[in-house]
Scaffold this motif. Structure first.
Motif, PDB file in Angstrom:
ATOM      1  N   GLU A   1       0.805  -1.228   0.000  1.00  0.00           N
ATOM      2  CA  GLU A   1       0.000   0.000   0.000  1.00  0.00           C
ATOM      3  C   GLU A   1       0.833   1.270   0.000  1.00  0.00           C
ATOM      4  N   VAL A   2       1.873   1.250  -0.818  1.00  0.00           N
ATOM      5  CA  VAL A   2       2.649   2.465  -1.011  1.00  0.00           C
ATOM      6  C   VAL A   2       2.026   3.208  -2.195  1.00  0.00           C
ATOM      7  N   PRO A   3       1.631   4.446  -2.009  1.00  0.00           N
ATOM      8  CA  PRO A   3       0.918   5.146  -3.083  1.00  0.00           C
ATOM      9  C   PRO A   3       1.854   5.688  -4.163  1.00  0.00           C
ATOM     10  N   ILE A   4       1.284   6.013  -5.316  1.00  0.00           N
ATOM     11  CA  ILE A   4       2.012   6.802  -6.312  1.00  0.00           C
ATOM     12  C   ILE A   4       1.239   8.105  -6.422  1.00  0.00           C
ATOM     13  N   ARG A   5       1.770   9.144  -5.765  1.00  0.00           N
ATOM     14  CA  ARG A   5       0.972  10.366  -5.668  1.00  0.00           C
ATOM     15  C   ARG A   5       1.195  11.302  -6.838  1.00  0.00           C
ATOM     16  N   GLY A   6       2.380  11.241  -7.428  1.00  0.00           N
ATOM     17  CA  GLY A   6       2.685  12.171  -8.515  1.00  0.00           C
ATOM     18  C   GLY A   6       2.250  11.618  -9.860  1.00  0.00           C
ATOM     19  N   SER A   7       2.755  12.246 -10.905  1.00  0.00           N
ATOM     20  CA  SER A   7       2.340  11.831 -12.243  1.00  0.00           C
ATOM     21  C   SER A   7       3.047  10.536 -12.644  1.00  0.00           C
ATOM     22  N   PHE A   8       2.269   9.611 -13.171  1.00  0.00           N
ATOM     23  CA  PHE A   8       2.822   8.315 -13.537  1.00  0.00           C
ATOM     24  C   PHE A   8       3.741   8.437 -14.744  1.00  0.00           C
ATOM     25  N   ALA A   9       3.360   9.341 -15.669  1.00  0.00           N
ATOM     26  CA  ALA A   9       4.177   9.545 -16.873  1.00  0.00           C
ATOM     27  C   ALA A   9       5.571  10.025 -16.473  1.00  0.00           C
ATOM     28  N   LEU A  10       5.609  10.955 -15.530  1.00  0.00           N
ATOM     29  CA  LEU A  10       6.886  11.482 -15.066  1.00  0.00           C
ATOM     30  C   LEU A  10       7.709  10.374 -14.418  1.00  0.00           C
ATOM     31  N   PHE A  11       7.016   9.528 -13.644  1.00  0.00           N
ATOM     32  CA  PHE A  11       7.665   8.394 -12.997  1.00  0.00           C
ATOM     33  C   PHE A  11       8.330   7.497 -14.040  1.00  0.00           C
ATOM     34  N   LEU A  12       7.575   7.179 -15.120  1.00  0.00           N
ATOM     35  CA  LEU A  12       8.123   6.305 -16.155  1.00  0.00           C
ATOM     36  C   LEU A  12       9.305   6.955 -16.851  1.00  0.00           C
ATOM     37  N   LEU A  13       9.141   8.210 -17.214  1.00  0.00           N
ATOM     38  CA  LEU A  13      10.217   8.921 -17.902  1.00  0.00           C
ATOM     39  C   LEU A  13      11.487   8.887 -17.067  1.00  0.00           C
ATOM     40  N   PHE A  14      11.330   9.213 -15.781  1.00  0.00           N
ATOM     41  CA  PHE A  14      12.453   9.274 -14.869  1.00  0.00           C
ATOM     42  C   PHE A  14      13.120   7.903 -14.758  1.00  0.00           C
ATOM     43  N   SER A  15      12.285   6.847 -14.644  1.00  0.00           N
ATOM     44  CA  SER A  15      12.839   5.496 -14.525  1.00  0.00           C
ATOM     45  C   SER A  15      13.570   5.078 -15.792  1.00  0.00           C
ATOM     46  N   PHE A  16      13.004   5.431 -16.955  1.00  0.00           N
ATOM     47  CA  PHE A  16      13.660   5.036 -18.205  1.00  0.00           C
ATOM     48  C   PHE A  16      15.022   5.700 -18.342  1.00  0.00           C
ATOM     49  N   ILE A  17      15.089   6.956 -17.921  1.00  0.00           N
ATOM     50  CA  ILE A  17      16.394   7.625 -17.981  1.00  0.00           C
ATOM     51  C   ILE A  17      17.389   6.897 -17.081  1.00  0.00           C
ATOM     52  N   PHE A  18      16.935   6.506 -15.891  1.00  0.00           N
ATOM     53  CA  PHE A  18      17.842   5.823 -14.970  1.00  0.00           C
ATOM     54  C   PHE A  18      18.276   4.465 -15.525  1.00  0.00           C
ATOM     55  N   ILE A  19      17.322   3.729 -16.121  1.00  0.00           N
ATOM     56  CA  ILE A  19      17.670   2.428 -16.692  1.00  0.00           C
ATOM     57  C   ILE A  19      18.727   2.607 -17.773  1.00  0.00           C
ATOM     58  N   THR A  20      18.540   3.629 -18.623  1.00  0.00           N
ATOM     59  CA  THR A  20      19.525   3.877 -19.675  1.00  0.00           C
ATOM     60  C   THR A  20      20.892   4.203 -19.076  1.00  0.00           C
ATOM     61  N   THR A  21      20.896   5.021 -18.051  1.00  0.00           N
ATOM     62  CA  THR A  21      22.164   5.357 -17.398  1.00  0.00           C
ATOM     63  C   THR A  21      22.858   4.104 -16.881  1.00  0.00           C
ATOM     64  N   SER A  22      22.092   3.246 -16.196  1.00  0.00           N
ATOM     65  CA  SER A  22      22.710   2.036 -15.640  1.00  0.00           C
ATOM     66  C   SER A  22      23.211   1.122 -16.736  1.00  0.00           C
TER      67      SER A  22
ATOM     68  N   GLY B   1      14.661  11.391  -6.464  1.00  0.00           N
ATOM     69  CA  GLY B   1      13.589  11.848  -7.343  1.00  0.00           C
ATOM     70  C   GLY B   1      12.339  10.998  -7.222  1.00  0.00           C
ATOM     71  N   ILE B   2      12.546   9.672  -7.156  1.00  0.00           N
ATOM     72  CA  ILE B   2      11.394   8.763  -7.083  1.00  0.00           C
ATOM     73  C   ILE B   2      10.619   8.982  -5.786  1.00  0.00           C
ATOM     74  N   LYS B   3      11.350   9.251  -4.702  1.00  0.00           N
ATOM     75  CA  LYS B   3      10.653   9.533  -3.439  1.00  0.00           C
ATOM     76  C   LYS B   3       9.770  10.751  -3.595  1.00  0.00           C
ATOM     77  N   LYS B   4      10.315  11.763  -4.264  1.00  0.00           N
ATOM     78  CA  LYS B   4       9.519  12.982  -4.445  1.00  0.00           C
ATOM     79  C   LYS B   4       8.297  12.708  -5.308  1.00  0.00           C
ATOM     80  N   ILE B   5       8.476  11.985  -6.417  1.00  0.00           N
ATOM     81  CA  ILE B   5       7.335  11.760  -7.313  1.00  0.00           C
ATOM     82  C   ILE B   5       6.307  10.853  -6.649  1.00  0.00           C
ATOM     83  N   MET B   6       6.771   9.717  -6.113  1.00  0.00           N
ATOM     84  CA  MET B   6       5.820   8.729  -5.586  1.00  0.00           C
ATOM     85  C   MET B   6       5.142   9.191  -4.311  1.00  0.00           C
TER      86      MET B   6
END
Lengths: 351, 368
Positions: free
Chosen positions: A228-249, A310-315
């Motif tokens: 029950e951890v919420p996603i409070r921010g925008s999901f699109a932003l969450f995905l974008l941010f995650s994709f950038i991180f995946i690419t970096t890794s 960043g994810i803490k802030k978005i989620m």
């Protein structure tokens, strides 16, 4: 294009035919999530205490009962002498003792674990003040815990587990897999084929990108529905941010594999340069503010630090693009630098 | 017979360039580095103060907060909206807001209300921070109370708190004994497993299997070197904590070594059991990795076991690390002796006997 697709298919087969590794790739995030989400509970509760009444006061029993009524304390009965308290402390039966003397109450805490000791003391203080109906405290305090009112530790750890797992899958697995092809020599076969090196790298990255996305989805589903951890921010932003991180890794993985010659070295370098900072220094578990100066700088150069923040802030805080602009910019520039240098290093090797 | 086997093990160990260095360098590095990082200490909480009253009483209250070591006031925000923006961008961890007419309310006896808002994503910081701040306000409140109300109030008896065994609430000293246990379990658990599995992969185990060596001798010959290694690791651990953290265990060294002796037997036995079931090095590494991670998390190394959900507390009883970590912390910090720690000592002994017995029984010389 067809050639390129065949190459990607080959990479997928490589991964899925190794059944053990596939299972680990898919199960590991779930295991880590459960370990961190449930075992790493930082909320203080279940503190055992005894009462020693040297003054024969009536209040002792009542105060003990009040404390025991909270979830925080467990009453272990009365101690007859200070010596008994001492030995209870030494064998670890109790964490706190309340001593009633004439006109004075003394709280003794075993502060081996500083945080539970100070939490226990401040709660006991409040209980005792409250019991004596402390003279209508003129200043009333209203406290509000933002974003995580029930102080659930899963809120704190889920973003961290995401950062750790994505880093693990992308960087370590990708670097080891490319290093393996080098070690076994079949990379030469690919290099003499008419494929461009750039496409070769991208075809290596795509399967791991896909697995990382699957892992991200697994973590999200479990954390959202089970923990029950919420996603409070925008999901699109969450995905974008995650994709950038995946690419970096992924580009870090490619970079490492371009430098090393064997699987073992790739594994060791990934573990030392990526895993350790990503788990210990990224603020995933331990607050960065507490670290000594040098280590804090190391943590600023770790991509996972910025991703987790960043994810803490978005989620959890549900803020928009403006509030995470810094994290986004840093992560994106890390991605550009890393992709650039990994392409360069790979090209150089080929020529 | 056993003597020759041991000689072989030691020769193998020292002829490996890698192993002796790992045994010395790894615990050294981990103990130097981990306690600095693995730190849940709550200090220097960044606070934003919104003082809408700007009176003598309100600024005195702010001063008493500023004097506390737990808080550093990083900004004075003109409105709570601005303060909330600072919390959103993580510039501050907490907001302390004093409403207008704060002093007026106090002086004419109506009382006043202040507000604390904490970013509680980090549950420790948020929870502990707001309870620290509440304590400061309550103390301030009771210090000004006699001046405000003319009638004598019935004060509760004086209340004092004593922090024992770690009076300055330093987090590092709490973690050092636990990290020593972690190193003991990783090295003394991992290495014997890898040793046997490597013999399996290289095929040299067959040579041992065709000799008249008893199974128990074989297991003992694998156990004893790591048992001695445990003493080396614990000595390095105590030296590092003495030299770099200026911190010596308050309990007796004898108790520490006694516990180490029993614990290493248990954890190496566990490693041997795994080695009997794993066929390849890769499998062994995965299995150990799984158990070590799970053991470390459920044994109260980072977070107290009492805080875990019930099912996790029950699980934690099956891990030898649980008993060892809590015993080591008691010995190091509180100076507990063997007398107080008989229960964990015998539990560890039971683990050692059970696991090594299992290792001997499950070791098969013949291959099916």
């Amino acid at each position: 294009m067809k050639q390129f697709l065949t190459l990607i298919e080959k990479e997928f087969l490589h991964i899925f035919r190794d059944r053990w590794s596939t299972i680990i790739l898919l199960i590991l995030p779930v295991l880590l999530l459960f370990l961190f989400g449930y075992m790493m509970n930082t909320e203080v509760k279940g503190i055992h205490f005894v009462v020693h009444d040297a003054a024969g006061s009536v209040e002792a029993q009542q105060i003990a009962e009040r404390a025991a009524a909270t979830e925080l304390f467990i009453f272990e009965g009365f101690a007859n002498s200070p010596q008994e308290i001492e030995s209870l402390f030494l064998n670890g039966t109790i964490k706190v003792a309340i001593l009633f003397r004439k006109d004075a109450i003394e709280l003794i805490a075993d502060s081996s674990d500083p945080n539970s000791a100070s939490t226990a003391i401040s709660y006991l203080n409040a209980i005792i003040y409250d019991f004596y109906g402390a003279p209508t405290p003129p200043i009333e305090v209203e406290s509000k815990l933002l974003y995580n009112p029930s102080l659930k530790s899963s809120y704190y750890f889920v973003p961290g587990v995401m950062g750790m797992v994505l880093m693990l899958i992308c960087a370590i697995m990708a670097s080891v897999s490319i290093a393996r092809e080098k070690e076994r020599g079949n990379i030469e076969m690919l290099l003499v084929s008419p494929l461009k090196p750039l496409r070769l790298i991208i075809s290596k990255m795509i399967p791991y990108f896909a697995i990382a996305v699957i892992n991200l989805a697994t973590i999200l589903i479990i954390s959202y529905f089970v923990m029950e951890v919420p996603i409070r921010g925008s999901f699109a932003l969450f995905l974008l941010f995650s994709f950038i991180f995946i690419t970096t890794s992924l580009s870090m993985g490619v970079l490492i594999s371009a430098v090393v010659k064997s699987q073992m070295v790739a594994l060791l370098i990934s573990a030392m340069v990526l895993m350790l900072p990503a788990t210990l220094l990224s603020g995933m578990v331990f607050p960065i503010d507490n670290m000594p100066f040098v280590l804090r700088w190391v943590s600023y150069f770790t991509p996972a630090t910025w991703y987790i923040s960043g994810i803490k802030k978005i989620m959890l805080q549900g803020v928009g693009l403006k509030a995470i602009a810094k994290e986004l910019a840093i992560l994106a520039s890390m991605a550009v630098v890393l992709i650039g240098s990994s392409l360069l290093s790979f090209n150089k090797r080929v020529v | 017979m056993l003597w020759y086997l041991l000689e072989k093990e030691f020769k193998q160990f020292f002829r490996n360039i890698f192993l002796p260095r790992v045994v010395v360098i790894l615990p050294f590095a981990v103990l130097l580095f981990f306690p600095m990082v693995a730190n849940f200490e709550v200090k220097n909480i960044k606070l934003s103060v919104v003082d809408l009253d700007r009176s003598t009483l309100s600024s005195n209250l702010v001063k008493s907060i500023d004097a506390s070591p737990y808080f550093s006031i990083v900004e004075y925000a003109p409105s709570s909206r601005r303060a909330l923006e600072s919390i959103e961008s993580n510039r501050v961890d907490m907001i302390f807001e004093i409403p207008p007419k704060f002093e007026k309310g106090l002086v004419n006896g109506e009382g006043a209300k202040v507000q604390i808002m904490a970013n509680a994503i980090d549950g420790i910081k948020g929870g502990l921070g707001s309870s620290y701040l509440t304590t400061i306000v309550t103390q301030y409140s009771s210090s000004i109370a006699p001046h405000l109300s003319p009638i004598g109030v019935n004060l509760p008896p004086t209340l004092s708190a004593l922090y024992r065994y770690n009076p300055f609430l330093v987090y590092k000293v709490y973690m050092i004994p636990a990290f020593i246990v972690m190193m003991l379990s990783i090295l003394c658990g991992f290495l014997p497993t890898l040793n046997i599995v490597l013999e399996k992969e290289n095929g040299t185990i067959e040579q041992l299997n065709v000799t008249p060596i008893k199974r128990s001798y074989f297991i003992l010959s694998k156990l004893i070197p790591y048992w001695l290694m445990g003493f080396v690791i614990i000595t390095i651990g105590i030296l590092v904590s003495w030299l770099f953290y200026n911190y010596l265990p308050s309990g007796s060294l004898l108790t520490i070594y006694l516990f180490t002796a029993v614990f290493v037997l248990a954890i190496s036995g566990f490693g041997l059991v795994i080695s009997n079931y794993a066929g390849t090095v890769q499998q062994a590494i995965f299995i150990i990795f799984f158990f070590v991670i799970t053991f470390i998390f459920m044994s109260g190394l980072y977070t107290p076991i009492d805080s875990m959900p019930d099912w996790a507390r029950v699980l934690s009883r099956f891990s030898p690390l649980t008993y060892m970590i809590s015993a080591f912390r008691s010995i190091f910090l509180k100076g507990s002796g063997t007398k107080e720690l008989l229960e964990p000592l015998f539990t560890l002994l039971a683990f050692a006997i059970l696991l090594n017995g299992w290792a001997i029984i499950s070791y098969r010389k013949s291959r099916v």
